[in-house]
Design an enzyme around this catalytic site. Structure first.
Site, PDB file in Angstrom:
ATOM      1  N   HIS A 224       8.514   3.757   6.670  1.00 45.76           N
ATOM      2  CA  HIS A 224       8.973   4.624   5.806  1.00 45.76           C
ATOM      3  C   HIS A 224       9.972   4.349   4.810  1.00 45.76           C
ATOM      4  CE1 HIS A 224       9.677   8.708   4.534  1.00 45.76           C
ATOM      5  NE2 HIS A 224      10.433   9.168   5.676  1.00 45.76           N
ATOM      6  N   HIS A 263      -0.090   4.592   1.152  1.00 46.28           N
ATOM      7  CA  HIS A 263       0.740   5.575   1.204  1.00 46.28           C
ATOM      8  C   HIS A 263      -0.447   6.667   1.971  1.00 46.28           C
ATOM      9  CE1 HIS A 263       2.994   9.366   0.271  1.00 46.28           C
ATOM     10  NE2 HIS A 263       4.041   8.225   0.166  1.00 46.28           N
ATOM     11  N   ASP A 317       8.022   2.387  -2.944  1.00 42.61           N
ATOM     12  CA  ASP A 317       9.200   1.106  -2.402  1.00 42.61           C
ATOM     13  C   ASP A 317       8.839  -0.077  -3.236  1.00 42.61           C
ATOM     14  OD1 ASP A 317      10.564   2.723  -0.734  1.00 42.61           O
ATOM     15  OD2 ASP A 317       8.935   2.737   0.680  1.00 42.61           O
TER      16      ASP A 317
HETATM   17  N1  ACO Z   1      -1.367  -3.748   3.165  1.00 39.81           N
HETATM   18  C1  ACO Z   1      -2.562  -4.055   3.506  1.00 39.81           C
HETATM   19  N2  ACO Z   1      -3.592  -3.272   3.877  1.00 39.81           N
HETATM   20  C2  ACO Z   1      -3.292  -2.002   3.806  1.00 39.81           C
HETATM   21  C3  ACO Z   1      -1.937  -1.451   3.541  1.00 39.81           C
HETATM   22  C4  ACO Z   1      -1.136  -2.397   2.963  1.00 39.81           C
HETATM   23  N3  ACO Z   1       0.297  -1.804   2.694  1.00 39.81           N
HETATM   24  N4  ACO Z   1      -1.974  -0.232   3.454  1.00 39.81           N
HETATM   25  C5  ACO Z   1      -3.240   0.125   3.999  1.00 39.81           C
HETATM   26  N5  ACO Z   1      -4.031  -0.939   4.112  1.00 39.81           N
HETATM   27  C6  ACO Z   1      -5.202  -0.938   4.653  1.00 39.81           C
HETATM   28  C7  ACO Z   1      -5.399  -0.325   6.083  1.00 39.81           C
HETATM   29  O1  ACO Z   1      -5.060  -1.317   7.151  1.00 39.81           O
HETATM   30  C8  ACO Z   1      -6.839   0.245   6.160  1.00 39.81           C
HETATM   31  O2  ACO Z   1      -7.560  -0.679   6.366  1.00 39.81           O
HETATM   32  P1  ACO Z   1      -9.107  -0.856   7.082  1.00 39.81           P
HETATM   33  O3  ACO Z   1      -9.970   0.087   6.310  1.00 39.81           O
HETATM   34  O4  ACO Z   1      -9.370  -2.147   7.154  1.00 39.81           O
HETATM   35  O5  ACO Z   1      -8.903  -0.073   8.442  1.00 39.81           O
HETATM   36  C9  ACO Z   1      -6.980   0.592   4.619  1.00 39.81           C
HETATM   37  O6  ACO Z   1      -6.122  -0.037   3.826  1.00 39.81           O
HETATM   38  C10 ACO Z   1      -6.729   2.089   4.299  1.00 39.81           C
HETATM   39  O7  ACO Z   1      -5.485   2.642   5.098  1.00 39.81           O
HETATM   40  P2  ACO Z   1      -4.814   3.971   4.686  1.00 39.81           P
HETATM   41  O8  ACO Z   1      -5.771   4.689   6.029  1.00 39.81           O
HETATM   42  O9  ACO Z   1      -4.971   4.551   3.491  1.00 39.81           O
HETATM   43  O10 ACO Z   1      -3.474   3.895   5.222  1.00 39.81           O
HETATM   44  P3  ACO Z   1      -2.591   4.856   6.369  1.00 39.81           P
HETATM   45  O11 ACO Z   1      -2.669   6.158   5.857  1.00 39.81           O
HETATM   46  O12 ACO Z   1      -3.305   4.407   7.814  1.00 39.81           O
HETATM   47  O13 ACO Z   1      -1.151   4.065   6.211  1.00 39.81           O
HETATM   48  C11 ACO Z   1       0.857   3.437   5.548  1.00 39.81           C
HETATM   49  C12 ACO Z   1      -0.179   4.370   5.221  1.00 39.81           C
HETATM   50  C13 ACO Z   1       1.447   3.482   6.714  1.00 39.81           C
HETATM   51  C14 ACO Z   1       1.980   3.773   4.309  1.00 39.81           C
HETATM   52  C15 ACO Z   1       0.286   1.964   5.085  1.00 39.81           C
HETATM   53  O14 ACO Z   1      -0.208   1.891   3.930  1.00 39.81           O
HETATM   54  C16 ACO Z   1       1.470   0.857   5.059  1.00 39.81           C
HETATM   55  O15 ACO Z   1       1.895   0.510   6.272  1.00 39.81           O
HETATM   56  N6  ACO Z   1       2.175   0.351   4.028  1.00 39.81           N
HETATM   57  C17 ACO Z   1       3.057  -0.442   4.015  1.00 39.81           C
HETATM   58  C18 ACO Z   1       4.273   0.238   4.303  1.00 39.81           C
HETATM   59  C19 ACO Z   1       4.890   0.889   3.248  1.00 39.81           C
HETATM   60  O16 ACO Z   1       5.033   0.212   2.155  1.00 39.81           O
HETATM   61  N7  ACO Z   1       5.361   2.109   3.490  1.00 39.81           N
HETATM   62  C20 ACO Z   1       6.121   2.983   2.644  1.00 39.81           C
HETATM   63  C21 ACO Z   1       5.382   4.244   2.224  1.00 39.81           C
HETATM   64  S1  ACO Z   1       6.007   5.223   1.133  1.00 39.81           S
HETATM   65  C22 ACO Z   1       7.492   5.986   1.869  1.00 39.81           C
HETATM   66  O17 ACO Z   1       7.079   6.102   2.857  1.00 39.81           O
HETATM   67  C23 ACO Z   1       8.333   6.352   1.051  1.00 39.81           C
END
Ligand code: ACO
Length: 381
Positions: A224, A263, A317
Site C-alpha cells: 500500500h 493497481h 508510487d
Molecule cells: N510487478 C510485476 N507483476 C505485476 C505487478 C508488479 N508490480 N503488479 C501486478 N503484476 C502481475 C500479477 O502478478 C498478475 O500476474 P499473473 O497474470 O501472472 O497472475 C498480473 O500482473 C495482473 O495483476 P493484477 O491482478 O492486476 O494485480 P493485483 O490486483 O493482484 O495487485 C497490486 C495489485 C497489489 C497493487 C500489485 O500490482 C502490486 O503488488 N504492485 C506493486 C506494489 C505497489 O506498487 N503498490 C502500490 C499500489 S498503489 C497504492 O497503494 C497507493
C-alpha cells in the site's frame, strides 16, 4: 460435515461495502474525482487545505468558510512539549511510520473528548488531528536525523508548514506548489486498504484518533503506502536507462513484483502518476538527478511493453518517491508524507460512514476440521 459452500471474495475484491459521495475512482477510464471535481482540475487550481475542506464538507468553501477553516486548523497546529519529547525519544531509531502511529495514538489518549461518540466531537477531533499533522510529520523527519524540532509558523499553509517543520527553511513558491499538489493527489482514493481500516474502526464507535491510528498502521505495508520507498530503491538499483530491460526481465522471471506498478483499481495509467511524472522530470532536471528520471522513464516503457496488456502501468508510487527525494526527504519519510495527505480522506470518509453507521462483520468460510475431536490431556499428546 463441512459448512455449506459459499463464494469467497478474497481481499473483498469487487464487494461493495458502503456508499460514499467523497470520491470516485474510475479504474478503466483512469479518472479520479473528489466530490465531482477531476483531480487534474484540483491539482492545477486548488490547494490542499481547500481540498481537505471539500472532502470533509462536500463543497468548495466560500472566502469566509475558508478563512474560518484555516484559522481552526492553525489554532491547534502546535505540538505540546511532551509530544515533541515522545517523538525525540523514539524518532531516531524507529521507522517514521511507527513513530507516526504512536504519536497519533498518544495525542488521542490525551484528548479529553476522545471517548465521545458524538458526531460534532468526532469532527472536531478530525480537525485537531489534521491541524497537527504538518508539525508531527515534520518533527518526525527531523528527529529521524537527530535534529531539533522547528515550531510551525501560523502564517504558512499546510504544505509549506510541513516543509518548514521538516527542513527548518521556508520553502520557495515552486517547492510549496509541488508539495501542495502531491498532497492533493494523495488526499483520497476510494475504499483503499487504509481507508477501509479507518471505517472498520470508526464503525465500532471508537474515536477518530483510533480510526486514524488504524489507517496509519494499514498504510505502512509495502503493498500500500510503503511501495514508494521501494519503488525509488528499485529505480536506483536499475541505475541507468540501458539496464532497465535486463534488470526488470530478471526480476519478472523471478516472479518479483516491481514496486510502483500495478493497481487494484486502475487498469490504465494512474492519473496521479501522470502529474507526478511531470514534477519528477522538472525537479530531477533542476537538481542534476536527470539519470534517475530517465531510468524510471525507461523502466516504464519496459514494464508497459511486457505487462501493459495485463493492465499494469505506473501507479502513484512510482514517481512520487523521486519527487520527495528531490525535495530532500529520506525514503523512510515517503509513506508518512502519504499519510499527511490521506488524513483528509480518512477523516472525511469516517465521518460520512458513521453518520449512517453499520458495524462491519464479514464472514470467513471455515475450511478446518468440523469435529468434534477428543481432547487429549497435554501429558498424553
Ligand atoms: N510487478 C510485476 N507483476 C505485476 C505487478 C508488479 N508490480 N503488479 C501486478 N503484476 C502481475 C500479477 O502478478 C498478475 O500476474 P499473473 O497474470 O501472472 O497472475 C498480473 O500482473 C495482473 O495483476 P493484477 O491482478 O492486476 O494485480 P493485483 O490486483 O493482484 O495487485 C497490486 C495489485 C497489489 C497493487 C500489485 O500490482 C502490486 O503488488 N504492485 C506493486 C506494489 C505497489 O506498487 N503498490 C502500490 C499500489 S498503489 C497504492 O497503494 C497507493
Amino acid at each position: 460435515m463441512m459448512q455449506a459452500d459459499t463464494e469467497v471474495h478474497k481481499g473483498l475484491e469487487g464487494v461493495i461495502v458502503s456508499e460514499s459521495s467523497v470520491g470516485f475512482v474510475d479504474g478503466q477510464a483512469g479518472r479520479l474525482v473528489y466530490r465531482g471535481f477531476n483531480i487534474e482540475t484540483l491539482a492545477a487550481r486548488s490547494n490542499y487545505e481547500e481540498v481537505a475542506y471539500l472532502l470533509l464538507y462536500g463543497h468548495l468553501p466560500n472566502q469566509k468558510e475558508f478563512e474560518n477553516f484555516k484559522a481552526t486548523l492553525r489554532s491547534t497546529m502546535e505540538l505540546n512539549t511532551d509530544t515533541v519529547d515522545l517523538i525525540k525519544s523514539i524518532g531516531h531509531k524507529a521507522h517514521p511510520m511507527s513513530v507516526l502511529r504512536t504519536v497519533v495514538s498518544y495525542i488521542g489518549a490525551k484528548d479529553p473528548k476522545s471517548n465521545s461518540t458524538d458526531l460534532k466531537d468526532q469532527e472536531e477531533m478530525s480537525l485537531r488531528i489534521m491541524s497537527k499533522f504538518p508539525a508531527i510529520v515534520g518533527t518526525i523527519a527531523r528527529a529521524s536525523k537527530g535534529l531539533n524540532p522547528v515550531r510551525p509558523d501560523p502564517k504558512l499553509g499546510y504544505a509549506a508548514n510541513f516543509l518548514y517543520c521538516s527542513t527548518g527553511s521556508r520553502p520557495d513558491a515552486e517547492q510549496e506548489k509541488i508539495m501542495d499538489t502531491c498532497l492533493i493527489l494523495h488526499a483520497d482514493h476510494g475504499s483503499n486498504a487504509s481507508t477501509f481500516s479507518a471505517l472498520v474502526t470508526i464503525a465500532t464507535l471508537a474515536d477518530m484518533y483510533s480510526a486514524v491510528t488504524s489507517a496509519i498502521s494499514t498504510l505502512k505495508g509495502p503493498l500500500h503506502g510503503g511501495a514508494n520507498e521501494l519503488a525509488l530503491e528499485t529505480i536506483k538499483k536499475v541505475g541507468k536507462p540501458e539496464n532497465a530491460e535486463q534488470v526488470l526481465s530478471k526480476m519478472l522471471a523471478n516472479k518479483e513484483k516491481i514496486m510502483g506498478f500495478g493497481h487494484r483499481v486502475y487498469k490504465v495509467y494512474d492519473p496521479r502518476a501522470r502529474i507526478l511524472k511531470g514534477f519528477a522530470e522538472s525537479v530531477t532536471h533542476k537538481n542534476g538527478k536527470e539519470v534517475l528520471f530517465q531510468t524510471a522513464e525507461q523502466m516504464e516503457k519496459v514494464m508497459i511493453s511486457k505487462l501493459g496488456e495485463k493492465g499494469i502501468f505506473p501507479n502513484v508510487d512510482f514517481y512520487s518517491g523521486m519527487v520527495y527525494d528531490s525535495l530532500g526527504f529520506e525514503s523512510n519519510m515517503f509513506t508518512p508524507i502519504f499519510a499527511l495527505a490521506r488524513v483528509a480522506g480518512w477523516t472525511a470518509r469516517s465521518l460520512e460512514y458513521v453518520k449512517d453507521n453499520k458495524l462491519f462483520r464479514p464472514k470467513a468460510k471455515y475450511v478446518g476440521e468440523i469435529g468434534p475431536k477428543d481432547y487429549i490431556e497435554i501429558q498424553k499428546r
